[in-house]
Design a protein around this motif. Structure first.
Motif, mmCIF file in Angstrom:
data_model
loop_
_atom_site.group_PDB
_atom_site.id
_atom_site.type_symbol
_atom_site.label_atom_id
_atom_site.label_comp_id
_atom_site.label_asym_id
_atom_site.label_seq_id
_atom_site.Cartn_x
_atom_site.Cartn_y
_atom_site.Cartn_z
ATOM 1 N N ASP A 26 -36.513 0.526 -15.181
ATOM 2 C CA ASP A 26 -37.351 0.078 -16.296
ATOM 3 C C ASP A 26 -37.325 1.071 -17.466
ATOM 4 O O ASP A 26 -38.353 1.372 -18.066
ATOM 5 C CB ASP A 26 -38.793 -0.149 -15.837
ATOM 6 N N GLY A 27 -36.143 1.624 -17.728
ATOM 7 C CA GLY A 27 -35.973 2.526 -18.859
ATOM 8 C C GLY A 27 -36.482 3.939 -18.634
ATOM 9 O O GLY A 27 -36.483 4.741 -19.560
ATOM 10 N N LYS A 28 -36.933 4.238 -17.423
ATOM 11 C CA LYS A 28 -37.451 5.577 -17.128
ATOM 12 C C LYS A 28 -36.592 6.258 -16.066
ATOM 13 O O LYS A 28 -36.183 5.635 -15.091
ATOM 14 C CB LYS A 28 -38.895 5.501 -16.626
ATOM 15 N N ALA A 29 -36.352 7.546 -16.281
ATOM 16 C CA ALA A 29 -35.585 8.326 -15.304
ATOM 17 C C ALA A 29 -36.403 8.476 -14.029
ATOM 18 O O ALA A 29 -37.591 8.793 -14.061
ATOM 19 C CB ALA A 29 -35.233 9.690 -15.874
ATOM 20 N N GLN A 30 -35.752 8.238 -12.899
ATOM 21 C CA GLN A 30 -36.380 8.330 -11.575
ATOM 22 C C GLN A 30 -35.499 9.199 -10.676
ATOM 23 O O GLN A 30 -34.330 9.443 -10.990
ATOM 24 C CB GLN A 30 -36.503 6.935 -10.936
ATOM 25 N N GLU A 31 -36.047 9.625 -9.566
ATOM 26 C CA GLU A 31 -35.273 10.368 -8.565
ATOM 27 C C GLU A 31 -35.495 9.759 -7.192
ATOM 28 O O GLU A 31 -36.576 9.265 -6.881
ATOM 29 C CB GLU A 31 -35.715 11.834 -8.507
ATOM 30 N N ARG A 32 -34.464 9.820 -6.378
ATOM 31 C CA ARG A 32 -34.593 9.490 -4.961
ATOM 32 C C ARG A 32 -33.880 10.596 -4.205
ATOM 33 O O ARG A 32 -32.983 11.251 -4.737
ATOM 34 C CB ARG A 32 -34.057 8.107 -4.613
ATOM 35 N N MET A 33 -34.292 10.806 -2.985
ATOM 36 C CA MET A 33 -33.695 11.861 -2.170
ATOM 37 C C MET A 33 -33.100 11.243 -0.911
ATOM 38 O O MET A 33 -33.741 10.425 -0.255
ATOM 39 C CB MET A 33 -34.728 12.918 -1.830
ATOM 40 N N ILE A 34 -31.875 11.673 -0.618
ATOM 41 C CA ILE A 34 -31.166 11.184 0.556
ATOM 42 C C ILE A 34 -30.677 12.386 1.346
ATOM 43 O O ILE A 34 -29.965 13.241 0.794
ATOM 44 C CB ILE A 34 -29.961 10.300 0.160
ATOM 45 N N PRO A 35 -31.036 12.482 2.634
ATOM 46 C CA PRO A 35 -30.521 13.598 3.446
ATOM 47 C C PRO A 35 -28.992 13.560 3.497
ATOM 48 O O PRO A 35 -28.398 12.494 3.699
ATOM 49 C CB PRO A 35 -31.127 13.341 4.825
ATOM 50 N N PHE A 36 -28.366 14.699 3.284
ATOM 51 C CA PHE A 36 -26.903 14.794 3.290
ATOM 52 C C PHE A 36 -26.453 15.083 4.722
ATOM 53 O O PHE A 36 -26.019 16.185 5.060
ATOM 54 C CB PHE A 36 -26.441 15.885 2.320
#
Length: 187
Positions: A154-164
């Protein structure tokens, strides 16, 4: 230019790997704060490129080449000596200097091992072909590393985290600049 440093140009593939913390002892050794838990690049290269500290006193300007004589682990840190840094005063003058090493001098990664710097900027896609974002950062949480993925919603920067870890990461394609994961966009 300080004694022990030679004017140089920063290689195109230079990676910042740490900084000089302080002098160590009286014979020109200095303490290094590596940016990696496993600072093999510091140990493998004898040519360090230095830039002045970003903050505080600047004892030199431009890019300088430091020819390293020895590096070793001491307690919970790394210490090093250089061929022309012969006393404590010369080592203290290096305090705060940022250390860069040519990527070409990094030791070769083993199968299924990756340098963090090589993962930054890769596109992350799940098994269904849904783009999840781009690797912005990595975090060491102790037992595992976590990918920090940046995406827009929705036009906003977001973050998600994924275990490597292999449970979630199916493939890392460095030439294709892509990581394939078993992860849903709504996680």
């Amino acid at each position: 230019m300080l004694i022990g440093l030679e004017p140089a140009e920063l290689p195109n593939d230079a990676i910042e790997v740490g900084r000089v913390a302080d002098a160590w002892g009286i014979k020109g050794w200095f303490k290094v704060l590596p940016y990696s838990n496993d600072p093999e690049a510091l140990f493998s290269s004898k040519r360090w490129f230095l830039l002045p500290a970003e903050k505080g006193a600047k004892n030199f300007t431009g890019v300088a080449l430091l020819t390293v004589a020895e590096t070793k682990v001491h307690s919970d840190s790394v210490v090093a000596s250089a061929h022309k840094v012969l006393d404590r005063n010369a080592a203290e003058a290096l305090r705060g200097a940022r250390i860069f090493i040519s990527r070409a001098n990094f030791p070769a990664a083993q199968k299924d091992e990756f340098y963090w710097v090589d993962l930054l900027g890769l596109n992350v896609v799940n098994r269904e072909g849904v783009a999840l974002g781009v690797v912005k950062d990595l975090l060491s949480t102790g037992p595992q590393t976590v990918l920090v993925i940046e995406f827009e919603l929705d036009g906003k920067a977001q973050e998600r985290m994924i275990p490597f870890v292999s449970v979630y990461v199916d493939d890392v394609d460095l030439p294709g600049k892509r990581i394939l994961v078993d992860w849903q966009a709504d996680f």
